[in-house]
Design a protein around this motif. Structure first.
Motif, PDB file in Angstrom:
ATOM      1  N   ALA A   1     -35.335  -4.598   4.062  1.00 36.32           N
ATOM      2  CA  ALA A   1     -34.291  -4.580   5.075  1.00 36.32           C
ATOM      3  C   ALA A   1     -33.434  -5.833   4.940  1.00 36.32           C
ATOM      4  O   ALA A   1     -33.943  -6.930   4.705  1.00 36.32           O
ATOM      5  CB  ALA A   1     -34.926  -4.512   6.464  1.00 36.32           C
ATOM      6  N   ARG A   2     -32.156  -5.659   5.098  1.00 37.84           N
ATOM      7  CA  ARG A   2     -31.246  -6.803   4.982  1.00 37.84           C
ATOM      8  C   ARG A   2     -31.378  -7.682   6.213  1.00 37.84           C
ATOM      9  O   ARG A   2     -31.232  -7.196   7.339  1.00 37.84           O
ATOM     10  CB  ARG A   2     -29.822  -6.302   4.828  1.00 37.84           C
ATOM     11  N   PRO A   3     -31.655  -8.978   6.023  1.00 35.53           N
ATOM     12  CA  PRO A   3     -31.788  -9.858   7.188  1.00 35.53           C
ATOM     13  C   PRO A   3     -30.460  -9.994   7.917  1.00 35.53           C
ATOM     14  O   PRO A   3     -29.391  -9.902   7.308  1.00 35.53           O
ATOM     15  CB  PRO A   3     -32.218 -11.204   6.564  1.00 35.53           C
ATOM     16  N   ASP A   4     -30.540 -10.233   9.229  1.00 33.78           N
ATOM     17  CA  ASP A   4     -29.294 -10.477   9.949  1.00 33.78           C
ATOM     18  C   ASP A   4     -28.837 -11.911   9.702  1.00 33.78           C
ATOM     19  O   ASP A   4     -29.500 -12.688   9.011  1.00 33.78           O
ATOM     20  CB  ASP A   4     -29.464 -10.195  11.448  1.00 33.78           C
ATOM     21  N   ALA A   5     -27.702 -12.257  10.286  1.00 32.56           N
ATOM     22  CA  ALA A   5     -27.103 -13.563  10.004  1.00 32.56           C
ATOM     23  C   ALA A   5     -28.026 -14.701  10.418  1.00 32.56           C
ATOM     24  O   ALA A   5     -28.186 -15.691   9.688  1.00 32.56           O
ATOM     25  CB  ALA A   5     -25.754 -13.674  10.725  1.00 32.56           C
ATOM     26  N   ASP A   6     -28.662 -14.588  11.595  1.00 32.64           N
ATOM     27  CA  ASP A   6     -29.549 -15.658  12.064  1.00 32.64           C
ATOM     28  C   ASP A   6     -30.753 -15.806  11.159  1.00 32.64           C
ATOM     29  O   ASP A   6     -31.184 -16.929  10.851  1.00 32.64           O
ATOM     30  CB  ASP A   6     -29.997 -15.368  13.497  1.00 32.64           C
ATOM     31  N   ALA A   7     -31.306 -14.661  10.709  1.00 31.59           N
ATOM     32  CA  ALA A   7     -32.476 -14.714   9.831  1.00 31.59           C
ATOM     33  C   ALA A   7     -32.129 -15.343   8.489  1.00 31.59           C
ATOM     34  O   ALA A   7     -32.934 -16.097   7.924  1.00 31.59           O
ATOM     35  CB  ALA A   7     -33.040 -13.307   9.628  1.00 31.59           C
ATOM     36  N   LEU A   8     -30.941 -15.044   7.992  1.00 34.73           N
ATOM     37  CA  LEU A   8     -30.521 -15.649   6.720  1.00 34.73           C
ATOM     38  C   LEU A   8     -30.392 -17.166   6.853  1.00 34.73           C
ATOM     39  O   LEU A   8     -30.844 -17.922   5.976  1.00 34.73           O
ATOM     40  CB  LEU A   8     -29.180 -15.060   6.281  1.00 34.73           C
ATOM     41  N   GLN A   9     -29.768 -17.600   7.935  1.00 32.03           N
ATOM     42  CA  GLN A   9     -29.597 -19.035   8.135  1.00 32.03           C
ATOM     43  C   GLN A   9     -30.936 -19.732   8.316  1.00 32.03           C
ATOM     44  O   GLN A   9     -31.150 -20.848   7.815  1.00 32.03           O
ATOM     45  CB  GLN A   9     -28.689 -19.293   9.347  1.00 32.03           C
ATOM     46  N   GLN A  10     -31.876 -19.071   9.022  1.00 32.31           N
ATOM     47  CA  GLN A  10     -33.198 -19.659   9.221  1.00 32.31           C
ATOM     48  C   GLN A  10     -33.945 -19.758   7.892  1.00 32.31           C
ATOM     49  O   GLN A  10     -34.624 -20.752   7.617  1.00 32.31           O
ATOM     50  CB  GLN A  10     -33.999 -18.813  10.213  1.00 32.31           C
ATOM     51  N   LEU A  11     -33.802 -18.705   7.061  1.00 36.99           N
ATOM     52  CA  LEU A  11     -34.466 -18.726   5.757  1.00 36.99           C
ATOM     53  C   LEU A  11     -33.924 -19.868   4.901  1.00 36.99           C
ATOM     54  O   LEU A  11     -34.685 -20.588   4.244  1.00 36.99           O
ATOM     55  CB  LEU A  11     -34.253 -17.393   5.042  1.00 36.99           C
ATOM     56  N   LEU A  12     -32.597 -20.046   4.916  1.00 35.16           N
ATOM     57  CA  LEU A  12     -32.001 -21.144   4.153  1.00 35.16           C
ATOM     58  C   LEU A  12     -32.491 -22.495   4.658  1.00 35.16           C
ATOM     59  O   LEU A  12     -32.761 -23.407   3.867  1.00 35.16           O
ATOM     60  CB  LEU A  12     -30.473 -21.086   4.239  1.00 35.16           C
ATOM     61  N   ALA A  13     -32.629 -22.621   5.996  1.00 29.24           N
ATOM     62  CA  ALA A  13     -33.127 -23.872   6.563  1.00 29.24           C
ATOM     63  C   ALA A  13     -34.565 -24.125   6.129  1.00 29.24           C
ATOM     64  O   ALA A  13     -34.941 -25.254   5.771  1.00 29.24           O
ATOM     65  CB  ALA A  13     -33.016 -23.834   8.090  1.00 29.24           C
ATOM     66  N   ASP A  14     -35.381 -23.056   6.126  1.00 28.29           N
ATOM     67  CA  ASP A  14     -36.779 -23.192   5.707  1.00 28.29           C
ATOM     68  C   ASP A  14     -36.875 -23.595   4.236  1.00 28.29           C
ATOM     69  O   ASP A  14     -37.847 -24.238   3.823  1.00 28.29           O
ATOM     70  CB  ASP A  14     -37.536 -21.875   5.928  1.00 28.29           C
ATOM     71  N   CYS A  15     -35.883 -23.183   3.449  1.00 25.86           N
ATOM     72  CA  CYS A  15     -35.879 -23.500   2.016  1.00 25.86           C
ATOM     73  C   CYS A  15     -35.122 -24.800   1.729  1.00 25.86           C
ATOM     74  O   CYS A  15     -34.852 -25.101   0.553  1.00 25.86           O
ATOM     75  CB  CYS A  15     -35.246 -22.360   1.212  1.00 25.86           C
ATOM     76  N   GLY A  16     -34.771 -25.531   2.784  1.00 21.47           N
ATOM     77  CA  GLY A  16     -34.070 -26.783   2.585  1.00 21.47           C
ATOM     78  C   GLY A  16     -32.686 -26.615   1.989  1.00 21.47           C
ATOM     79  O   GLY A  16     -32.179 -27.498   1.290  1.00 21.47           O
ATOM     80  N   GLY A  17     -32.069 -25.450   2.222  1.00 18.34           N
ATOM     81  CA  GLY A  17     -30.754 -25.171   1.676  1.00 18.34           C
ATOM     82  C   GLY A  17     -30.764 -24.728   0.223  1.00 18.34           C
ATOM     83  O   GLY A  17     -29.714 -24.499  -0.372  1.00 18.34           O
TER      84      GLY A  17
END
Length: 540
Positions: free
Chosen positions: A498-514
């Motif tokens: 499933a395609r993550p929503d915008a908030d989930a994408l931003q959270q994933l990027l934050a978890d990965c340190g950008g």
């Protein structure tokens, strides 16, 4: 036949840097004179060296000269071009007659005699049926492959009452030997077009990163640069597949997550194949659809508004005789999938705006981090193209699935980047081995690069606290979940997850340190897909 050619040392031809590309023309008979008329028009744009030989003699002389001199592209015509194509280590551009050349040559022949014979090589056959019918010309057309074929065609035509021959230089030579007048099929315009294509080819390959066009590295050094490292059972199996598949012309589909080394495998396949042409790479997800068509298939002059004079050689033609590597093949738009399928099945490419296809001998190796089967099921990828691409398959393991190879890779990259063995303590090396490596080998190399930069300022044994200070992401060591560990490479895709929503994408990027590479690995999608999701999720 002797030739007198200026000697020069191999050098890098870079038109953008002010250095002219080097073009060798190979010809015999009438074509030599025609080339001599046109060459002065291009001597300010290229360094042109005529070689007035053909076939075996040309191959021998060119092979000897390439050991001490440099050549970017060879130009030849007719059967000579067909013979040289698979026997040279440099790209070849054929001189090809077009419909206007044919009409002009037939008109000249008609003024000589009414019964005309057209003799062409099998790879150089312009369309002329409608022209013949419209003007009521009595034309007999024969195709030849070898010199003996050409001689037999001429003899048979003469016996059947043919009075004049239109054809290639070889055909005209044989005709005149038996007393028949000959008219050369090629024109000055067809020679000019070949020079334009040759010049464009040097620029196209330079843009694609195929620097080996301009300077070929010694084979041993090239193989070392592109070595597949690892003693694990998984990597042993990959190397066995490469050795097994390399000699064949069948397409190969390489699957694996980002950073696992798909292009390295493609280069290994090419190096071990024995193919004399170039390795040309294209990332299908990095170029817009409108530009991708012209980049891949090329275009003719006037094909669209803004098309450059003389047209443009596409990467399919640039890889003729070699290997075309198509990375992120799942991103190829559906209309272009149809055109690629034709290239694979017919062994010919039709440029944008062209009416006649160009024969090509190219092996296609494709790579994907997506499961193409799921794209087929959702009608985003052609089923027939998928089966054509997946004739042979190589699956690359994630780095966390071959942790035993980490020390070897660390040592290799440290020596490559710093010129010395990796000065890591046992505890530091153990922490690297236990890291999950979401970005795979590419992430490992980038970390080693950062590590050696800091180490060069503070030489000595690298302790675990030092390494953790310089590589803070290693604090996040954790065990890869079983569900991920057992997932085949590339199984998580934009189509299956499933395609993550915008908030989930931003959270994933934050978890990965950008780190977008790491985010792509966790999502199982390409960088292009992630970039598109982020763009669409950003208002405005």
């Amino acid at each position: 036949m002797s030739i007198s050619l200026p000697r020069h040392r191999s050098r890098l031809s870079d038109p953008e840097a002010g250095q002219l590309p080097v073009i060798w023309t190979v010809s015999v008979s009438r074509l030599t004179g025609l080339l001599g008329d046109v060459i002065p028009e291009f001597d300010r744009r290229a360094r042109i060296v005529p070689i007035n030989l053909g076939f075996e003699e040309a191959v021998d002389v060119i092979g000897q000269r390439l050991r001490r001199e440099h050549c970017d592209v060879v130009i030849a015509g007719g059967s000579n071009a067909a013979y040289l194509r698979s026997r040279l280590e440099v790209p070849l551009v054929p001189i090809q007659a077009n419909g206007f050349d044919l009409m002009e040559a037939l008109a000249r022949a008609r003024r000589i005699a009414p019964r005309i014979g057209l003799v062409t090589h099998a790879t150089d056959v312009p369309t002329f049926g409608s022209f013949q019918h419209s003007f009521g010309l009595d034309i007999e057309h024969r195709r030849f492959v070898t010199r003996e074929d050409a001689r037999d065609c001429i003899a048979d035509m003469r016996a059947n009452g043919i009075e004049v021959i239109v054809g290639t230089g070889m055909a005209i030579d044989h005709a005149e030997q038996v007393g028949l007048p000959g008219v050369l099929l090629y024109s000055a315009d067809s020679v000019r077009q070949a020079f334009e294509h040759a010049l464009e080819l040097t620029q196209t390959l330079a843009r694609s990163g195929a620097s080996s066009l301009r300077r070929r590295a010694p084979p041993k050094r090239r193989d070392a640069d592109h070595a597949l490292l690892g003693d694990s059972a998984a990597m042993q199996q990959v190397r066995e597949h490469i050795a097994l598949y390399a000699p064949y012309d069948s397409t190969v589909l390489i699957t694996g997550a980002t950073g696992t080394g798909k292009e390295l495998v493609a280069r290994q396949l090419h190096s071990a194949s024995g193919r004399r042409g170039r390795f040309v790479a294209l990332n299908c997800g990095a170029i817009s659809e409108s530009l991708l068509e012209a980049e891949l298939f090329g275009y003719n002059e006037g094909a669209f508004t803004g098309a450059r004079r003389g047209g443009r050689v596409g990467l399919v033609e640039a890889a003729d005789g070699g290997t075309l590597f198509l990375d992120e093949i799942g991103e190829l738009p559906l209309p272009l999938q149809t055109r690629l399928l034709r290239v694979l099945e017919e062994r010919e490419v039709l440029r944008v705006g062209a009416t006649e296809p160009t024969p090509v001998d190219v092996r296609v190796v494709a790579a994907t981090l997506q499961t193409l089967e799921s794209l087929v099921d959702t009608q985003r990828f052609r089923r027939d193209l998928y089966y054509r691409l997946a004739a042979l398959r190589i699956a690359l393991p994630m780095l966390h699935e071959r942790r035993e190879d980490v020390p070897l890779l660390v040592s290799h990259f440290f020596r490559q980047l710093a010129g010395t063995d990796a000065p890591l303590s046992a505890e530091a090396l153990a922490r690297l081995r236990d890291y999950p490596w979401p970005g795979n080998v590419r992430e490992l190399r980038n970390m080693v690069d950062r590590l050696r930069i800091h180490w060069q300022q503070q030489p000595g044994e690298l302790s675990l606290p030092q390494m953790l200070h310089w590589l803070p992401e290693l604090h996040a060591v954790h065990t890869v979940p079983a569900s991920r560990a057992t997932t085949p490479p590339g199984a998580l895709t934009a189509a299956t997850a499933a395609r993550p929503d915008a908030d989930a994408l931003q959270q994933l990027l934050a978890d990965c340190g950008g780190n977008r590479e790491q985010a792509c690995a966790q999502l199982g999608v390409s960088r292009t897909t992630l970039w598109r999701w982020l763009r669409e999720a950003t208002p405005g």
